[in-house]
Design a protein around this motif. Sequence first.
Motif, PDB file in Angstrom:
ATOM      1  N   PHE A 580      54.291  56.442  15.558  1.00  0.00           N
ATOM      2  CA  PHE A 580      53.783  57.470  16.460  1.00  0.00           C
ATOM      3  C   PHE A 580      54.840  57.893  17.469  1.00  0.00           C
ATOM      4  N   LEU A 581      55.496  56.897  18.102  1.00  0.00           N
ATOM      5  CA  LEU A 581      56.468  57.221  19.140  1.00  0.00           C
ATOM      6  C   LEU A 581      57.664  57.975  18.569  1.00  0.00           C
ATOM      7  N   GLN A 582      58.046  57.647  17.366  1.00  0.00           N
ATOM      8  CA  GLN A 582      59.161  58.363  16.743  1.00  0.00           C
ATOM      9  C   GLN A 582      58.764  59.786  16.335  1.00  0.00           C
ATOM     10  N   ALA A 583      57.449  59.951  15.989  1.00  0.00           N
ATOM     11  CA  ALA A 583      56.995  61.261  15.505  1.00  0.00           C
ATOM     12  C   ALA A 583      56.673  62.235  16.637  1.00  0.00           C
ATOM     13  N   MET A 584      56.415  61.709  17.806  1.00  0.00           N
ATOM     14  CA  MET A 584      55.918  62.589  18.868  1.00  0.00           C
ATOM     15  C   MET A 584      57.027  63.391  19.543  1.00  0.00           C
ATOM     16  N   THR A 585      58.291  63.092  19.219  1.00  0.00           N
ATOM     17  CA  THR A 585      59.381  63.813  19.869  1.00  0.00           C
ATOM     18  C   THR A 585      60.468  64.124  18.855  1.00  0.00           C
ATOM     19  N   VAL A 586      61.227  65.124  19.157  1.00  0.00           N
ATOM     20  CA  VAL A 586      62.349  65.472  18.273  1.00  0.00           C
ATOM     21  C   VAL A 586      63.487  64.481  18.454  1.00  0.00           C
ATOM     22  N   LYS A 587      63.436  63.739  19.549  1.00  0.00           N
ATOM     23  CA  LYS A 587      64.437  62.693  19.776  1.00  0.00           C
ATOM     24  C   LYS A 587      64.040  61.446  18.969  1.00  0.00           C
ATOM     25  N   THR A 588      64.893  60.414  19.042  1.00  0.00           N
ATOM     26  CA  THR A 588      64.583  59.179  18.326  1.00  0.00           C
ATOM     27  C   THR A 588      63.345  58.513  18.888  1.00  0.00           C
ATOM     28  N   PHE A 589      63.294  58.424  20.251  1.00  0.00           N
ATOM     29  CA  PHE A 589      62.130  57.847  20.925  1.00  0.00           C
ATOM     30  C   PHE A 589      61.809  58.683  22.165  1.00  0.00           C
ATOM     31  N   PRO A 590      60.555  58.633  22.629  1.00  0.00           N
ATOM     32  CA  PRO A 590      60.192  59.364  23.843  1.00  0.00           C
ATOM     33  C   PRO A 590      60.682  58.653  25.087  1.00  0.00           C
ATOM     34  N   ALA A 591      60.341  59.193  26.219  1.00  0.00           N
ATOM     35  CA  ALA A 591      60.792  58.637  27.490  1.00  0.00           C
ATOM     36  C   ALA A 591      60.124  57.292  27.761  1.00  0.00           C
ATOM     37  N   THR A 592      60.764  56.531  28.670  1.00  0.00           N
ATOM     38  CA  THR A 592      60.291  55.172  28.986  1.00  0.00           C
ATOM     39  C   THR A 592      58.834  55.140  29.470  1.00  0.00           C
ATOM     40  N   PRO A 593      58.375  56.080  30.305  1.00  0.00           N
ATOM     41  CA  PRO A 593      56.979  56.014  30.772  1.00  0.00           C
ATOM     42  C   PRO A 593      55.946  55.972  29.646  1.00  0.00           C
ATOM     43  N   VAL A 594      56.271  56.554  28.491  1.00  0.00           N
ATOM     44  CA  VAL A 594      55.327  56.506  27.366  1.00  0.00           C
ATOM     45  C   VAL A 594      55.198  55.072  26.868  1.00  0.00           C
ATOM     46  N   PHE A 595      56.319  54.350  26.781  1.00  0.00           N
ATOM     47  CA  PHE A 595      56.277  52.944  26.374  1.00  0.00           C
ATOM     48  C   PHE A 595      55.483  52.116  27.368  1.00  0.00           C
ATOM     49  N   LEU A 596      55.763  52.347  28.643  1.00  0.00           N
ATOM     50  CA  LEU A 596      55.044  51.594  29.682  1.00  0.00           C
ATOM     51  C   LEU A 596      53.531  51.816  29.587  1.00  0.00           C
ATOM     52  N   ARG A 597      53.159  53.039  29.360  1.00  0.00           N
ATOM     53  CA  ARG A 597      51.722  53.334  29.274  1.00  0.00           C
ATOM     54  C   ARG A 597      51.087  52.595  28.098  1.00  0.00           C
ATOM     55  N   LEU A 598      51.798  52.553  26.973  1.00  0.00           N
ATOM     56  CA  LEU A 598      51.247  51.887  25.795  1.00  0.00           C
ATOM     57  C   LEU A 598      51.168  50.371  26.022  1.00  0.00           C
ATOM     58  N   PHE A 599      52.199  49.786  26.646  1.00  0.00           N
ATOM     59  CA  PHE A 599      52.156  48.343  26.964  1.00  0.00           C
ATOM     60  C   PHE A 599      50.969  48.033  27.875  1.00  0.00           C
ATOM     61  N   GLU A 600      50.791  48.847  28.901  1.00  0.00           N
ATOM     62  CA  GLU A 600      49.673  48.630  29.828  1.00  0.00           C
ATOM     63  C   GLU A 600      48.332  48.699  29.101  1.00  0.00           C
ATOM     64  N   ALA A 601      48.215  49.634  28.145  1.00  0.00           N
ATOM     65  CA  ALA A 601      46.964  49.770  27.391  1.00  0.00           C
ATOM     66  C   ALA A 601      46.722  48.547  26.518  1.00  0.00           C
ATOM     67  N   TYR A 602      47.793  47.997  25.904  1.00  0.00           N
ATOM     68  CA  TYR A 602      47.664  46.778  25.113  1.00  0.00           C
ATOM     69  C   TYR A 602      47.123  45.633  25.981  1.00  0.00           C
TER      70      TYR A 602
END
Length: 638
Positions: A580-602
Amino acid sequence: MINQWLRLLLIRCNTPSQPYISQVHHIRSLTSSLLHSRAPHVTPKPFVFSHHFTSSPELAVEPPKTPSDQATLLADIFATPGRSSDEIKLDLDLKSVVITHDMILSFLRNPDTDPDVAKRVFDWVLETQSEKLSSKSYNSMLGILVRGGFVKETWDMIGIMKKKGYGVVKGAFVKISERFQKDGLDDDVEKLKELYASGSVSCKKTDGSKENAVDLVCSRISNIIRREVWGDDVEKELQGMNVRYSSDLVTRVLDNLEMEPNKALIFFRWIQESRHFKHDERSFNAMARVLGNEDHSQKFWRFANEMRSEGHEMETETYVHVLERFVKRKMIKDAVDLYEFAMIGANKPSAQDCTFLLKKIVVSKELDMDLFLKVVRVFKANGYVLTNANLDAVMKSLTSVGRMTECNKILVAMEEAGYVPSGSSRRKIAFKLSSGGKTDEALEFVNHMAAPDYRTWESLVKGYCVARDLDEASNSFRKMVEKEGPSCAGHALDTLIGTYCRKNRPVDAYKFVLEMVNDRGVTPWHSTYKALTSKLLAKKTFQEALMVMDMMKDHGYPPDLDSFVQYLSRTGSAEEATVFLQAMTVKTFPATPVFLRLFEAYFKAGRQNEAQDFLSKCPGYIKNHADVLNLFALETLV
């Protein structure tokens, strides 16, 4: 000689040896010629109403408003003082209130009628339609005036009555006397007693009675006619009364004889043949109202044509009275013919009568389009224009009897009379047809329209969605895009996809969106994409949700991060999160806040192991990010 024939006819009519129907037809055919044998020759007007004596049965027909119902509306209309006559007339027309003698009496005899309102009503009717007021009306108004403490106005009213030849009846006299006595108006009490004792204003006492002379004479004449078969004895007794017949007296006698139309008609002929009275418009209308009460309309129509040939018009009161009788007896063809007859005359029915009749026609046992066409043609020929209100009322009636399949016939008939349905009316019809499951009629409707707009198509799609017919809704949407183009399809697609999802068919919805986007060039709304994504993830169809996200990116929309984070944190795998994270952006990965949000949700979902698995798959800069390390450290302490 003619009176002997009349007696013979009436005797035969009352003889039980013949079946009733055969008596009626035989008597009517003879009386029509005999009763006119000595009448003076009159050159008829060019118009003669041609009528086929049949009637149409009807189901679920409501009668027009009763006099008491209209009296209530009348009170509302006159509740506000200071209104102009034009304003009042407009309000009466808008509320379909027709001023009649019976309605005025019903209003005046209502004990709850406000005296001030009653004064405004009476004064307006006196000024504009004084022929609708009778001796009964004036006496009823007297009671209201005295109840309201209007002493001067009471005497003024008595003065007006004197000029018109009306007397104060006993009931009104008692009410006025009691109120005058209660208020200590001794002089007025004595004046009233003297006036009444002298014969109640302009009428002399008869046989010592203090009853109104006109009322008494009317009652005596009516009783003489009713109590036995018409003959020499009846004529002699009437002759011996030495009555001077007036229009008011003749009208009241005919009203009293409404349950015996044969005798009423013989009396009507007799007083003219005997040169006691020359009939005027008022007496002709009174006789027409009596004949309109019969179950068979032949005699009424012969008389109505005679009345017109004599140069007299049908009064509005007569039209309303007879129309109500026809409708109650389910004689809809006669009601339509009466409408045509009245529209040719001077006292034309109101515009609302057209709607009233059209509604009655469409709820009949069988829809008679000839009658429907006749009404709209007469309506148009008299300068009226059919409106959306007419169509809405007819469609409501069609719906009430489950006959919306006939709406296309109705539209064609109205369009023949010059009506062009507005966009809002088209949309209402399209929705009713599709929501009612009338697929063939719905297609016929849109194909019949000269240029259906995209909003009509939207209503069609919405109706099918309400009916949960997704196949027809999808087909209609395709036709809409084909005819109107993809640029206006957003709203209809949102409705359609929402219905697919509510029916727990998000995969089918996804396939339809994919078809519309790739093959038809449709651009769904952002909200449509998000709703579809949420439902796809709820069904754990992760790959399809990713495809929807790709379409969103192509249309410049941000991904539905909320739905994906919720899914991944609760049920998704670490591999899915990485994809999902690789698909949501044209870059390799999205910005750090997206990762943080997903970790918090876990962590919030209690899935620490999944969070660790996901962390192991993250790039180095995320693993070593201070905020990520702090988040995991805090979770370890907890």
